[in-house]
Write a protein that holds these residues in place. Structure first.
Motif, PDB file in Angstrom:
ATOM      1  N   UNK A  86       0.812  -1.214   0.000  1.00 33.47           N
ATOM      2  CA  UNK A  86       0.000   0.000   0.000  1.00 33.47           C
ATOM      3  C   UNK A  86       0.848   1.268   0.000  1.00 33.47           C
ATOM      4  N   UNK A  95       2.915   4.422 -11.369  1.00 32.76           N
ATOM      5  CA  UNK A  95       2.032   5.538 -11.061  1.00 32.76           C
ATOM      6  C   UNK A  95       0.539   5.255 -11.211  1.00 32.76           C
ATOM      7  N   UNK A 152      -3.414   0.926  -5.615  1.00 31.11           N
ATOM      8  CA  UNK A 152      -2.720   0.557  -4.397  1.00 31.11           C
ATOM      9  C   UNK A 152      -3.459  -0.585  -3.719  1.00 31.11           C
ATOM     10  N   UNK A 182      -5.243  -2.339  -0.837  1.00 29.95           N
ATOM     11  CA  UNK A 182      -6.005  -1.850   0.303  1.00 29.95           C
ATOM     12  C   UNK A 182      -6.225  -3.005   1.265  1.00 29.95           C
ATOM     13  N   UNK A 233      -4.119   4.350   1.351  1.00 29.17           N
ATOM     14  CA  UNK A 233      -4.259   3.665   0.072  1.00 29.17           C
ATOM     15  C   UNK A 233      -5.722   3.646  -0.359  1.00 29.17           C
ATOM     16  N   UNK A 234      -6.621   3.378   0.583  1.00 30.49           N
ATOM     17  CA  UNK A 234      -8.060   3.378   0.282  1.00 30.49           C
ATOM     18  C   UNK A 234      -8.497   4.718  -0.293  1.00 30.49           C
ATOM     19  N   UNK A 253      -6.897   5.502  -3.802  1.00 33.39           N
ATOM     20  CA  UNK A 253      -7.544   4.720  -4.854  1.00 33.39           C
ATOM     21  C   UNK A 253      -8.885   5.312  -5.217  1.00 33.39           C
ATOM     22  N   UNK A 261      -8.744   8.510  -7.148  1.00 32.53           N
ATOM     23  CA  UNK A 261      -8.432   8.235  -8.558  1.00 32.53           C
ATOM     24  C   UNK A 261      -9.664   7.744  -9.315  1.00 32.53           C
ATOM     25  N   UNK A 262     -10.439   6.868  -8.635  1.00 36.13           N
ATOM     26  CA  UNK A 262     -11.647   6.338  -9.268  1.00 36.13           C
ATOM     27  C   UNK A 262     -12.607   7.447  -9.659  1.00 36.13           C
ATOM     28  N   UNK A 299       2.362   9.470  -7.183  1.00 44.37           N
ATOM     29  CA  UNK A 299       1.333   8.488  -7.498  1.00 44.37           C
ATOM     30  C   UNK A 299       0.095   9.148  -8.103  1.00 44.37           C
TER      31      UNK A 299
END
Lengths: 337, 315
Positions: free
Chosen positions: A260, A267, A271, A273, B190-191, B194, B197-198, B219
């Motif tokens: 993570x 890039x 990630x 989770x 991270x959650x 992500x 980004x979604x 990132x």
């Protein structure tokens, strides 16, 4: 001075906090040792008990609300059972502590020099002049270029990095054998962080002290640690040398954590989770593998009933047996062992 | 085509003093920066604490007064009408705050928190509003029964997601995210990343991502600007900044990031000390006599870097 000399050994430590007349263990059966000349990193997310472990070692808990059981053996004395008066002689002199937030750890009404001198006055028999000289020495040692001027200033006049240097100067003032550093660089910028970490490493090489470094930042661990213990929900779930752990992480939690980190992925990749949340202290499952709830696709039978640490290779310990069968959810069906 | 331009933005704070409390000096928090935003792109703003990156974000959305410069949004100059109730700018630019907990009103239920921008801007009937709230909660991956709870009943990551739900309630064009993940643990971070980004892909959002964490910015962002003392020292896309840094300050910042790999850390330490020594010795060439960064010059179509003293004319 033997380099492999055992400085501190913790056996089955339980530190519990009282919530409505019941004690809940935040540190639940931790056994670990620290050698001279070693930087031991304790890594984990918030609420895993890493800071509680640190404060247990240095005895900063309120005994009316906390229960510390088990052994913290330092020079043949069990610190967990030591009374306050005797502890005051050890704290600061033999074991130093570096706190996370340098501003709140310093007294805003005292000059920097006086704050460093305080520990010296309490623990040593130095005269006023000797102490003053030592203060300048210490400030110089931690890389402050103008010790005489800084010693007369107040904490608010310094920058964050300077304050943390002062905290380090206080921690090493009595040449302690053990330094506990609780997130020493979390409040600092990256450039300052790099300087402080280099400083810690240099100081350790000079004095031969053992350092317990509490952190959540795996980058910091990779830069300075010699040995790493990963904590989850009050327990150590994996322990290994830094090279071994980063090259060959085994426990599902450690592997998920590595996946993570943003900078290791390319890039545009997603990630990793970790499902669910860290269980809170009051509803922590006390039996079985504590990480099992967050990897539900691994069947029950893969976990041990009472997970213990297994030595996989020399010096590399992992809790529970689930790591042998673990695969990420995205790889579902890929590995069936 | 960019839908929004920021031209030579300056934010100065006055320092008052003297007998009549007159302005005796000023702090140059943001000192002449220019940015352009394109649809669906993420822009990173990186710098150390106190460099003015948060002030930039706040002044764009209208929480700080702008001293000079202009913000042009879809062809209109909105510099002095950033918080106007009727302006589309106010609706289309939203913000996610660093500390999710203190950005949520503790005495309001989640449904009222999320409904606030809807009530302000969209004029929906109660039924439609309810449907929209359910929709938003589904987007951020939360249960519908979360509606009736209060912020303190959620974990840090969940609170941050409530903050995001509120920010995207009115289908904004640009979200200013001021350190949205620095208070979160690695797995939760991270959650949230992500998820950001979604929704970026789904709704074609643009981000202004303010952070001190170069790993996170790498990132998330297509275009990165490095800030120092209120000015840009370098700006470019990911490759420009990470593989071909030009300015001495960027090099120093990059060398200070810890690498998540213990192999070769001794060499990295040596290199870091070298870069630091180089910085101490040569940094004067890169700033003027007041420590101010020089103007940007163009290296390629994407890559801009602040000039050194020689290029400026040998000061």
């Amino acid at each position: 001075m033997n380099s492999t000399e055992q400085l501190l050994s913790i056996n089955n430590l339980h530190t519990g906090f009282r919530i409505k007349d019941t004690y809940f263990d935040a540190v639940d059966g931790v056994s670990i040792s620290l050698k001279r000349n070693e930087i031991l990193a304790v890594v984990g997310e918030s609420g895993c008990g890493k800071s509680t472990l640190a404060t247990s070692i240095i005895g900063l808990h309120d005994h009316n609300k906390t229960r510390v059981e088990g052994e913290i053996i330092y020079k043949g004395i069990n610190l967990a059972k030591l009374d306050e008066e005797k502890f005051n002689k050890i704290r600061g002199e033999e074991i130093g502590m570096i706190f996370q937030d340098p501003l709140s750890a310093l007294n805003p009404l005292m000059r920097i020099g006086d704050q460093i001198e305080e520990g010296l006055a309490f623990h040593t028999k130095m005269s006023k002049e000797q102490r003053e000289k030592r203060v300048f020495e210490l400030l110089d040692q931690v890389g402050i270029s103008n010790p005489k001027r800084i010693a007369k200033q107040f904490p608010h006049q310094l920058s964050g990095g300077m304050r943390q240097r002062v905290i380090i100067a206080i921690a090493i003032s009595c040449k302690p054998n053990i330094i506990i550093a609780d997130e020493p660089t979390t409040a600092l910028d990256v450039t300052i962080q790099a300087q402080i970490l280099d400083l810690l490493k240099d100081l350790q090489a000079e004095t031969g002290a053992g350092i317990v470094l509490i952190t959540h930042d795996l980058g910091v661990v990779a830069e300075v640690a010699d040995r790493v213990a990963v904590m989850y929900a009050g327990q150590i779930i994996e322990e290994a040398s830094v090279e071994e752990l980063f090259a060959n992480p085994l426990h599902p939690y450690t592997r998920s954590l590595f996946n993570s980190i943003p900078q290791m992925n390319s890039e545009n990749e997603k990630l990793q989770v970790i499902q669910g949340i860290v269980p809170s202290l009051t509803n922590l499952p006390r039996t079985g593998c504590r990480f099992s709830a967050r990897i539900p696709w691994i069947s029950e039978g893969m976990h041990e009933e009472n997970p213990t640490m297994h030595e996989v290779s020399p010096g590399h310990l992992v809790r529970c047996t689930c790591w042998q069968h673990f695969h990420f959810e995205s790889e579902e069906g890929g590995i069936t062992r | 085509m960019s839908f929004m331009q920021i031209n030579d933005l300056k934010v100065y704070y006055p320092i008052r003093g003297g007998f009549f409390n007159t302005v005796v000096d000023q702090v140059t928090a943001v000192d002449g920066i220019s940015l352009e935003f394109e649809k669906g792109k993420a822009y990173g703003l990186v710098g150390e604490s106190g460099c003015g990156k948060s002030t930039t974000g706040k002044s764009i959305i209208g929480l700080e007064k702008i001293t000079s410069g202009s913000i042009v949004y879809e062809g209109q100059n909105v510099t002095h009408n950033r918080r106007g109730r009727g302006s589309s700018y106010n609706r289309d630019i939203q913000m996610i705050f660093q500390d999710a907990h203190s950005s949520l009103n503790p005495r309001k239920r989640v449904q009222d928190i999320i409904a606030e921008p809807i009530r302000n801007f969209l004029n929906l009937s109660p039924d439609e509003e309810k449907r929209r709230i359910n929709e938003l909660l589904a987007i951020v991956g939360m249960n519908e029964d979360a509606k009736l709870k209060y912020p303190h009943e959620f974990s840090g990551g969940q609170k941050q997601r409530i903050g995001i739900a509120r920010a995207i309630a009115c289908n904004p064009k640009l979200i200013i995210a001021d350190e949205p993940v620095s208070a979160l643990d690695l797995s939760v971070q991270a959650q949230v990343l992500n998820f950001m980004k979604d929704i970026q892909q789904e709704f074609g959002l643009s981000y202004l991502f303010i952070s001190h964490d170069l790993g996170v910015v790498k990132h998330m962002c297509d275009h990165i600007s490095i800030m120092y003392k209120g000015r840009f020292v370098e700006s470019g896309n990911r490759q420009d900044i990470y593989t071909n840094p030009q300015h001495i300050y960027t090099k120093r910042l990059l060398s200070a990031i810890p690498d998540v790999n213990p192999v070769g850390r001794e060499e990295r330490k040596k290199e870091r000390i070298e870069v630091e020594a180089n910085y101490t010795a040569n940094h004067k060439n890169y700033y003027d006599e007041n420590g101010k960064v020089f103007d940007l010059k163009k290296l390629s179509t994407t890559h801009f870097v602040a000039m050194s003293a020689h290029e400026k004319g040998g000061i």
